[in-house]
Design an enzyme around this catalytic site. Sequence first.
Site, mmCIF file in Angstrom:
data_model
loop_
_atom_site.group_PDB
_atom_site.id
_atom_site.type_symbol
_atom_site.label_atom_id
_atom_site.label_comp_id
_atom_site.label_asym_id
_atom_site.label_seq_id
_atom_site.Cartn_x
_atom_site.Cartn_y
_atom_site.Cartn_z
ATOM 1 N N ARG A 117 0.831 -1.193 0.000
ATOM 2 C CA ARG A 117 0.000 0.000 0.000
ATOM 3 C C ARG A 117 0.873 1.254 0.000
ATOM 4 N NH1 ARG A 117 -3.226 2.049 4.548
ATOM 5 N NH2 ARG A 117 -5.055 3.142 3.765
ATOM 6 N N LYS A 182 2.862 -8.565 11.591
ATOM 7 C CA LYS A 182 2.231 -8.633 10.269
ATOM 8 C C LYS A 182 2.494 -9.987 9.612
ATOM 9 C CE LYS A 182 1.682 -6.061 5.959
ATOM 10 N NZ LYS A 182 1.852 -4.748 5.322
ATOM 11 N N ARG A 316 -1.794 2.526 13.913
ATOM 12 C CA ARG A 316 -0.624 2.106 14.684
ATOM 13 C C ARG A 316 -1.041 1.921 16.144
ATOM 14 N NH1 ARG A 316 0.949 1.456 10.362
ATOM 15 N NH2 ARG A 316 2.771 2.332 9.286
#
Length: 318
Positions: A117, A182, A316
Amino acid sequence: MKEHQMKLAILNQLSKGGFHSGEALGEQLGISRAAVSKHIKGIQQWGVDIFRVQGKGYQLAQPMELLSEQAIGDALTTPFELIPIIDSTNQYLLDKQDLLDSGSVCISEYQAKGRGRRGRQWVSPFGSNLYLSMYWRLEAGMAAAMGLSLVVGVAIVEALQSLGINGVKLKWPNDLYYQDKKLAGILVEMSGQAGGAANLVIGMGMNLNMSEQVTGIDQPWTSLSEVADKPFSRNELVVAFIKAWHAALEDYELRGLHGFVERWNQHDNFLEREVKLIMGAREVKGIVKGIDATGAVLLETERGVEAYVGGEISLRKA
Protein backbone atom coordinates in the site's frame (compact mmCIF):
# COMPACT_ATOMS: atom_id res chain seq x y z
CA MET A 1 10.89 -16.92 -18.79
CA LYS A 2 13.47 -18.87 -20.81
CA GLU A 3 16.31 -17.17 -18.96
CA HIS A 4 14.98 -18.62 -15.70
CA GLN A 5 14.23 -22.17 -16.87
CA MET A 6 17.55 -23.63 -15.80
CA LYS A 7 17.36 -22.07 -12.33
CA LEU A 8 13.81 -23.38 -11.93
CA ALA A 9 14.93 -26.83 -13.06
CA ILE A 10 17.73 -26.81 -10.45
CA LEU A 11 15.27 -25.70 -7.77
CA ASN A 12 12.90 -28.48 -8.79
CA GLN A 13 15.69 -31.01 -8.12
CA LEU A 14 16.74 -29.39 -4.83
CA SER A 15 13.12 -29.27 -3.62
CA LYS A 16 13.09 -33.08 -3.62
CA GLY A 17 15.33 -32.91 -0.55
CA GLY A 18 18.82 -34.14 0.30
CA PHE A 19 22.15 -33.22 -1.26
CA HIS A 20 22.65 -32.86 -5.01
CA SER A 21 26.17 -32.65 -6.39
CA GLY A 22 27.03 -30.05 -9.00
CA GLU A 23 28.17 -32.86 -11.27
CA ALA A 24 24.89 -34.78 -10.96
CA LEU A 25 22.82 -31.63 -11.50
CA GLY A 26 24.90 -30.78 -14.55
CA GLU A 27 24.41 -34.24 -16.03
CA GLN A 28 20.65 -34.14 -15.46
CA LEU A 29 20.32 -30.72 -17.08
CA GLY A 30 22.99 -30.98 -19.76
CA ILE A 31 25.16 -28.15 -18.44
CA SER A 32 28.60 -27.88 -16.81
CA ARG A 33 29.35 -27.83 -13.06
CA ALA A 34 30.49 -24.21 -13.48
CA ALA A 35 27.13 -23.33 -15.04
CA VAL A 36 25.34 -25.04 -12.14
CA SER A 37 27.39 -22.96 -9.67
CA LYS A 38 26.49 -19.78 -11.55
CA HIS A 39 22.78 -20.62 -11.53
CA ILE A 40 22.91 -21.47 -7.81
CA LYS A 41 24.25 -17.95 -7.13
CA GLY A 42 21.37 -16.52 -9.15
CA ILE A 43 18.87 -18.57 -7.16
CA GLN A 44 20.40 -17.26 -3.92
CA GLN A 45 19.80 -13.72 -5.18
CA TRP A 46 16.08 -14.60 -5.26
CA GLY A 47 16.28 -15.05 -1.48
CA VAL A 48 16.59 -18.85 -1.43
CA ASP A 49 18.95 -20.16 1.27
CA ILE A 50 21.13 -22.90 -0.26
CA PHE A 51 24.26 -24.30 1.35
CA ARG A 52 27.07 -26.38 -0.12
CA VAL A 53 29.08 -29.10 1.64
CA GLN A 54 32.35 -30.24 0.12
CA GLY A 55 32.00 -33.77 -1.24
CA LYS A 56 28.20 -33.79 -0.90
CA GLY A 57 26.89 -30.92 -3.02
CA TYR A 58 24.03 -28.47 -2.62
CA GLN A 59 21.01 -28.62 -0.31
CA LEU A 60 18.15 -26.28 0.52
CA ALA A 61 18.46 -24.88 4.04
CA GLN A 62 14.79 -25.73 4.59
CA PRO A 63 12.26 -27.85 2.66
CA MET A 64 10.44 -26.09 -0.17
CA GLU A 65 7.15 -27.05 -1.78
CA LEU A 66 7.04 -25.51 -5.24
CA LEU A 67 3.70 -24.37 -6.60
CA SER A 68 2.22 -26.87 -9.04
CA GLU A 69 0.15 -25.77 -12.02
CA GLN A 70 -1.38 -29.24 -12.23
CA ALA A 71 -2.25 -29.53 -8.52
CA ILE A 72 -3.88 -26.08 -8.49
CA GLY A 73 -5.63 -26.61 -11.83
CA ASP A 74 -7.07 -29.97 -10.76
CA ALA A 75 -8.79 -28.29 -7.81
CA LEU A 76 -10.11 -25.16 -9.57
CA THR A 77 -12.36 -24.12 -12.43
CA THR A 78 -11.03 -20.56 -12.14
CA PRO A 79 -8.75 -19.32 -14.96
CA PHE A 80 -5.25 -18.78 -13.55
CA GLU A 81 -1.64 -18.36 -14.58
CA LEU A 82 1.33 -19.56 -12.55
CA ILE A 83 4.31 -17.40 -13.49
CA PRO A 84 7.26 -18.39 -11.25
CA ILE A 85 9.27 -15.19 -11.78
CA ILE A 86 7.42 -11.90 -12.26
CA ASP A 87 7.79 -8.20 -11.55
CA SER A 88 4.41 -7.92 -9.80
CA THR A 89 1.32 -10.15 -9.93
CA ASN A 90 -0.91 -7.08 -9.52
CA GLN A 91 0.81 -5.19 -12.33
CA TYR A 92 0.61 -8.22 -14.62
CA LEU A 93 -3.19 -8.35 -14.27
CA LEU A 94 -3.55 -4.56 -14.50
CA ASP A 95 -1.70 -4.63 -17.82
CA LYS A 96 -3.95 -7.44 -19.15
CA GLN A 97 -7.30 -6.49 -17.64
CA ASP A 98 -9.01 -5.84 -20.98
CA LEU A 99 -8.36 -9.47 -21.96
CA LEU A 100 -9.34 -11.16 -18.71
CA ASP A 101 -12.46 -12.84 -17.40
CA SER A 102 -13.63 -11.64 -14.01
CA GLY A 103 -12.07 -13.89 -11.37
CA SER A 104 -8.84 -14.55 -13.30
CA VAL A 105 -5.82 -15.15 -11.09
CA CYS A 106 -2.05 -14.72 -11.27
CA ILE A 107 0.23 -16.59 -8.87
CA SER A 108 4.00 -16.33 -8.55
CA GLU A 109 6.94 -17.76 -6.63
CA TYR A 110 9.00 -14.54 -6.74
CA GLN A 111 8.26 -10.86 -7.37
CA ALA A 112 11.11 -8.62 -8.46
CA LYS A 113 9.01 -5.48 -7.90
CA GLY A 114 6.40 -6.49 -5.36
CA ARG A 115 4.59 -3.52 -3.83
CA GLY A 116 2.35 -2.81 -0.91
CA ARG A 117 0.00 0.00 0.00
CA ARG A 118 1.07 3.59 -0.79
CA GLY A 119 3.89 2.41 -3.04
CA ARG A 120 5.87 0.59 -0.36
CA GLN A 121 8.07 -2.28 -1.44
CA TRP A 122 6.77 -5.78 -0.64
CA VAL A 123 9.76 -8.05 0.04
CA SER A 124 9.15 -11.17 -2.06
CA PRO A 125 11.75 -13.96 -1.75
CA PHE A 126 11.31 -17.06 -3.91
CA GLY A 127 9.20 -19.96 -2.74
CA SER A 128 8.90 -18.98 0.91
CA ASN A 129 5.70 -16.95 0.67
CA LEU A 130 2.52 -16.60 -1.41
CA TYR A 131 2.01 -13.92 -4.04
CA LEU A 132 -1.51 -14.02 -5.42
CA SER A 133 -3.63 -11.52 -7.38
CA MET A 134 -7.17 -11.69 -8.77
CA TYR A 135 -8.92 -9.53 -11.38
CA TRP A 136 -12.55 -8.73 -10.62
CA ARG A 137 -15.01 -6.68 -12.65
CA LEU A 138 -17.37 -4.93 -10.25
CA GLU A 139 -20.48 -3.92 -12.18
CA ALA A 140 -21.65 -1.59 -9.38
CA GLY A 141 -18.73 0.73 -10.13
CA MET A 142 -15.77 2.26 -8.30
CA ALA A 143 -17.81 3.82 -5.49
CA ALA A 144 -19.01 0.34 -4.50
CA ALA A 145 -15.43 -0.93 -4.13
CA MET A 146 -14.96 0.92 -0.85
CA GLY A 147 -14.79 -2.04 1.50
CA LEU A 148 -13.16 -4.59 -0.75
CA SER A 149 -9.94 -5.06 1.21
CA LEU A 150 -12.05 -5.71 4.31
CA VAL A 151 -14.08 -8.38 2.51
CA VAL A 152 -10.97 -10.12 1.19
CA GLY A 153 -9.36 -9.99 4.64
CA VAL A 154 -12.35 -11.78 6.17
CA ALA A 155 -12.24 -14.37 3.38
CA ILE A 156 -8.55 -15.09 4.04
CA VAL A 157 -9.00 -15.54 7.80
CA GLU A 158 -11.97 -17.84 7.26
CA ALA A 159 -10.08 -19.86 4.62
CA LEU A 160 -7.24 -20.36 7.11
CA GLN A 161 -9.73 -21.46 9.75
CA SER A 162 -11.18 -24.02 7.32
CA LEU A 163 -7.67 -25.50 7.10
CA GLY A 164 -7.34 -25.64 10.89
CA ILE A 165 -5.13 -22.54 11.17
CA ASN A 166 -6.56 -20.29 13.86
CA GLY A 167 -5.65 -17.07 15.64
CA VAL A 168 -5.02 -14.83 12.61
CA LYS A 169 -6.48 -11.34 13.07
CA LEU A 170 -7.33 -8.35 10.87
CA LYS A 171 -5.85 -4.87 10.99
CA TRP A 172 -7.89 -2.13 9.34
CA PRO A 173 -7.95 -1.66 6.42
CA ASN A 174 -5.77 -4.21 4.64
CA ASP A 175 -3.43 -6.31 6.80
CA LEU A 176 -3.49 -9.68 8.54
CA TYR A 177 -1.77 -10.02 11.91
CA TYR A 178 -0.79 -12.72 14.35
CA GLN A 179 0.18 -11.73 17.90
CA ASP A 180 0.66 -8.10 16.80
CA LYS A 181 3.02 -9.04 13.95
CA LYS A 182 2.23 -8.63 10.27
CA LEU A 183 1.49 -11.89 8.45
CA ALA A 184 0.03 -10.65 5.16
CA GLY A 185 -1.01 -7.55 3.28
CA ILE A 186 -3.79 -6.87 0.78
CA LEU A 187 -3.50 -4.35 -2.04
CA VAL A 188 -6.57 -3.33 -4.07
CA GLU A 189 -5.96 -1.32 -7.25
CA MET A 190 -8.76 -0.14 -9.50
CA SER A 191 -9.61 1.69 -12.68
CA GLY A 192 -12.83 2.67 -14.39
CA GLN A 193 -15.02 5.59 -15.37
CA ALA A 194 -17.90 7.25 -13.58
CA GLY A 195 -21.10 5.40 -14.30
CA GLY A 196 -19.31 2.30 -15.55
CA ALA A 197 -18.01 -0.94 -14.08
CA ALA A 198 -14.86 -0.92 -11.95
CA ASN A 199 -11.87 -3.02 -12.94
CA LEU A 200 -10.27 -4.27 -9.74
CA VAL A 201 -7.04 -6.12 -9.09
CA ILE A 202 -6.80 -7.56 -5.59
CA GLY A 203 -3.36 -8.73 -4.52
CA MET A 204 -2.10 -10.50 -1.43
CA GLY A 205 1.38 -11.26 -0.16
CA MET A 206 1.55 -13.70 2.76
CA ASN A 207 4.66 -14.76 4.64
CA LEU A 208 4.78 -18.55 4.89
CA ASN A 209 8.33 -19.65 5.71
CA MET A 210 10.28 -16.42 5.44
CA SER A 211 13.88 -16.53 6.63
CA GLU A 212 14.82 -14.35 9.60
CA GLN A 213 17.76 -13.17 7.46
CA VAL A 214 15.43 -11.23 5.13
CA THR A 215 15.96 -7.47 5.35
CA GLY A 216 14.03 -4.43 4.13
CA ILE A 217 10.87 -4.93 6.23
CA ASP A 218 9.95 -1.88 8.30
CA GLN A 219 7.76 -3.49 10.97
CA PRO A 220 7.50 -6.64 13.14
CA TRP A 221 6.45 -9.61 11.01
CA THR A 222 5.76 -13.30 11.30
CA SER A 223 5.24 -16.30 9.01
CA LEU A 224 2.40 -18.81 8.76
CA SER A 225 4.83 -21.53 9.83
CA GLU A 226 4.92 -19.78 13.23
CA VAL A 227 1.11 -19.65 13.38
CA ALA A 228 0.12 -23.14 12.21
CA ASP A 229 0.54 -26.03 14.63
CA LYS A 230 0.63 -28.55 11.78
CA PRO A 231 2.24 -28.73 8.32
CA PHE A 232 0.42 -26.96 5.49
CA SER A 233 0.61 -27.15 1.70
CA ARG A 234 1.28 -24.00 -0.31
CA ASN A 235 -0.78 -25.44 -3.16
CA GLU A 236 -3.74 -26.17 -0.85
CA LEU A 237 -3.50 -22.62 0.53
CA VAL A 238 -3.66 -21.13 -2.98
CA VAL A 239 -6.75 -23.18 -3.83
CA ALA A 240 -8.46 -22.32 -0.52
CA PHE A 241 -7.78 -18.59 -0.93
CA ILE A 242 -9.00 -18.43 -4.52
CA LYS A 243 -12.23 -20.25 -3.67
CA ALA A 244 -12.79 -18.07 -0.60
CA TRP A 245 -12.16 -14.85 -2.53
CA HIS A 246 -14.61 -15.89 -5.25
CA ALA A 247 -17.36 -16.69 -2.75
CA ALA A 248 -16.77 -13.48 -0.77
CA LEU A 249 -16.69 -11.24 -3.84
CA GLU A 250 -19.87 -12.77 -5.24
CA ASP A 251 -21.54 -12.19 -1.86
CA TYR A 252 -20.23 -8.60 -1.86
CA GLU A 253 -21.66 -8.03 -5.35
CA LEU A 254 -25.09 -9.04 -4.08
CA ARG A 255 -25.18 -7.55 -0.57
CA GLY A 256 -22.29 -5.13 -0.19
CA LEU A 257 -20.62 -5.04 3.23
CA HIS A 258 -23.78 -6.27 4.95
CA GLY A 259 -22.89 -9.62 6.49
CA PHE A 260 -19.16 -8.85 6.58
CA VAL A 261 -19.18 -6.20 9.32
CA GLU A 262 -19.78 -8.59 12.20
CA ARG A 263 -17.39 -11.16 10.70
CA TRP A 264 -14.69 -8.48 10.46
CA ASN A 265 -15.26 -7.29 14.03
CA GLN A 266 -14.88 -10.85 15.34
CA HIS A 267 -11.33 -10.91 13.98
CA ASP A 268 -10.29 -7.27 14.61
CA ASN A 269 -6.77 -7.34 16.08
CA PHE A 270 -7.24 -3.95 17.78
CA LEU A 271 -10.85 -4.21 18.98
CA GLU A 272 -11.25 -2.44 22.34
CA ARG A 273 -7.58 -1.41 22.31
CA GLU A 274 -6.18 2.10 22.31
CA VAL A 275 -4.57 3.14 19.04
CA LYS A 276 -3.55 6.24 17.20
CA LEU A 277 -4.84 6.89 13.72
CA ILE A 278 -2.37 8.74 11.50
CA MET A 279 -3.71 10.92 8.69
CA GLY A 280 -0.82 12.86 7.24
CA ALA A 281 0.27 15.30 9.93
CA ARG A 282 -2.86 14.67 12.00
CA GLU A 283 -3.15 12.01 14.71
CA VAL A 284 -6.27 10.82 16.53
CA LYS A 285 -6.12 8.63 19.64
CA GLY A 286 -9.00 6.44 20.64
CA ILE A 287 -10.38 2.99 21.43
CA VAL A 288 -11.16 0.81 18.40
CA LYS A 289 -14.83 -0.16 18.16
CA GLY A 290 -14.65 -2.15 14.93
CA ILE A 291 -15.94 -1.03 11.54
CA ASP A 292 -19.31 0.35 10.44
CA ALA A 293 -21.54 -0.54 7.49
CA THR A 294 -19.47 1.64 5.14
CA GLY A 295 -16.15 0.02 6.10
CA ALA A 296 -14.96 3.01 8.14
CA VAL A 297 -13.00 2.33 11.32
CA LEU A 298 -14.79 3.41 14.50
CA LEU A 299 -12.81 5.12 17.25
CA GLU A 300 -14.14 6.10 20.66
CA THR A 301 -12.53 9.43 21.48
CA GLU A 302 -13.33 12.11 24.06
CA ARG A 303 -15.87 13.39 21.52
CA GLY A 304 -17.68 10.04 21.36
CA VAL A 305 -17.54 7.29 18.71
CA GLU A 306 -16.36 8.66 15.36
CA ALA A 307 -15.94 7.01 11.97
CA TYR A 308 -12.76 7.49 9.94
CA VAL A 309 -12.07 6.46 6.37
CA GLY A 310 -9.58 7.41 3.63
CA GLY A 311 -6.70 6.12 1.58
CA GLU A 312 -4.07 7.94 3.62
CA ILE A 313 -5.12 6.59 6.99
CA SER A 314 -2.83 4.14 8.74
CA LEU A 315 -3.34 2.45 12.06
CA ARG A 316 -0.62 2.11 14.68
CA LYS A 317 -0.69 0.83 18.25
CA ALA A 318 -0.62 3.78 20.64
